[in-house]
Design an enzyme around this catalytic site. Structure first.
Site, PDB file in Angstrom:
ATOM      1  N   HIS A  99     -21.139 -25.119  -4.298  1.00 22.51           N
ATOM      2  CA  HIS A  99     -22.416 -25.277  -4.993  1.00 22.51           C
ATOM      3  C   HIS A  99     -22.257 -25.055  -6.488  1.00 22.51           C
ATOM      4  O   HIS A  99     -21.277 -24.481  -6.958  1.00 22.51           O
ATOM      5  CB  HIS A  99     -23.453 -24.296  -4.438  1.00 22.51           C
ATOM      6  N   ASP A 101     -24.673 -23.336  -9.501  1.00 25.50           N
ATOM      7  CA  ASP A 101     -25.771 -22.374  -9.489  1.00 25.50           C
ATOM      8  C   ASP A 101     -27.090 -22.985  -9.953  1.00 25.50           C
ATOM      9  O   ASP A 101     -27.179 -23.604 -11.023  1.00 25.50           O
ATOM     10  CB  ASP A 101     -25.434 -21.181 -10.391  1.00 25.50           C
ATOM     11  N   HIS A 236     -18.473 -23.939  -7.233  1.00 22.56           N
ATOM     12  CA  HIS A 236     -17.648 -22.823  -6.768  1.00 22.56           C
ATOM     13  C   HIS A 236     -17.983 -22.490  -5.315  1.00 22.56           C
ATOM     14  O   HIS A 236     -18.999 -22.913  -4.778  1.00 22.56           O
ATOM     15  CB  HIS A 236     -17.780 -21.592  -7.671  1.00 22.56           C
ATOM     16  N   ARG A 250     -23.405  -9.887 -11.513  1.00 20.40           N
ATOM     17  CA  ARG A 250     -23.411 -11.190 -12.166  1.00 20.40           C
ATOM     18  C   ARG A 250     -24.545 -11.329 -13.158  1.00 20.40           C
ATOM     19  O   ARG A 250     -25.679 -10.911 -12.894  1.00 20.40           O
ATOM     20  CB  ARG A 250     -23.539 -12.307 -11.123  1.00 20.40           C
TER      21      ARG A 250
END
Length: 287
Positions: A99, A101, A236, A250
């Site tokens: 995917h 983000d 990723h 994150r």
């Protein structure tokens, strides 16, 4: 670029990725950031090794050098630092599907910065794919078709959160000018200029092609490592091959509006009574 910084850079794979040793993000200088930014544009993902002492404040400050930092709408956040999302394998933090983000936003994030703070004894790698190389490896007729299409990106989390956006299937990077394929398994629902079945078939081909090994790198984390990736030109995948805990923190940097060629066709208009029987689970919108 030339720099006086005593940093060691090594490439992670032939497709993308650069690992940097010798930079401390707690004391990051303008010159150090310029080096990281330059490497990011060239190699799509940059790994900053040995950041075990990274403070949340320095993590946030690093993110803000790229742009405005997002407050994520539904993921858990670090206490006292609402800019930092906690990715915990014990709390649903295993996204083992390719995917990009948050492509369901009108302006998806330009970058993500992940700090791994706890790792299992073995496993838990992350993979990335270079979507510029993917696009460039397609045949000329296929590139010509895709340059004239858009895609619908959707997320629906029960009744709590829904978001939908339409983006070019091929986007143009605002800094490098390179074209990249901009669809992904997790959030891309369909290509509205095509019938749903045509869209399913084309997207499945593009997804599988994007995931071919020659376009990827795989990174074996060490505790404290930081990865920053250009969300405009990568996908990723968090490899779910481990037991024990894997925790990260994150930051997501707010994005620009994906730019590309305007669509060459109108949205497909189904005939009266035409129905769609999904070929893919994620083609979430019928006619």
């Amino acid at each position: 670029m030339t720099t006086s910084i005593a940093a060691e850079v090594r490439l992670v794979s032939g497709a993308l990725g650069a690992e940097v040793h010798g930079i401390d993000l707690n004391t990051l200088t303008d010159e150090g950031f310029a080096l990281i930014h330059d490497l990011l544009l060239k190699h799509q993902v940059v790994f900053l090794a040995g950041q075990t002492g990274l403070t949340p404040a320095a993590h946030v400050a690093f993110g803000r050098r790229f742009g405005e930092v997002e407050l994520h709408p539904y993921l858990p956040r670090l206490d006292g630092h609402p800019e930092i999302v906690v990715i915990d394998s014990a709390d649903g933090g295993k996204v083992d599907v390719w995917h990009t983000d948050m492509t369901f936003h009108q302006s998806p994030p330009i970058a993500s910065i992940l700090h791994l703070v706890q790792l299992p004894e073995v496993g838990g790698d992350t993979m990335w794919t270079n979507q510029c190389r993917v696009y460039e490896a397609l045949s000329a007729p296929m590139r010509d078709l895709l340059d004239g299409l858009t895609a619908i990106h959707v997320i629906r989390i029960g009744t709590e959160f829904t978001s939908r956006a339409e983006h070019p299937v091929v986007r143009v990077h605002p800094e490098t000018g390179r074209r990249s394929l901009y669809v992904n398994r997790l959030f891309t629902s369909h290509i509205p200029q095509l019938t749903r079945n045509e869209s399913d078939a084309l997207l499945e081909h593009l997804f599988a092609f994007s995931e071919s090994p020659q376009f990827t790198c795989r990174y074996r984390w060490r505790t404290g490592d930081v990865a920053v990736w250009d969300n405009r030109v990568t996908q990723h995948y968090a490899v779910n091959d481990y037991e024990g805990l894997r925790r990260g923190q994150r930051i997501t940097v707010l994005g620009d509006h994906p730019a590309g060629n305007p669509p060459r066709w109108e949205h497909y208009a189904p005939a009266p009574g035409e129905r769609y029987w999904p070929g893919r689970v994620n083609a979430v919108e019928s006619y």
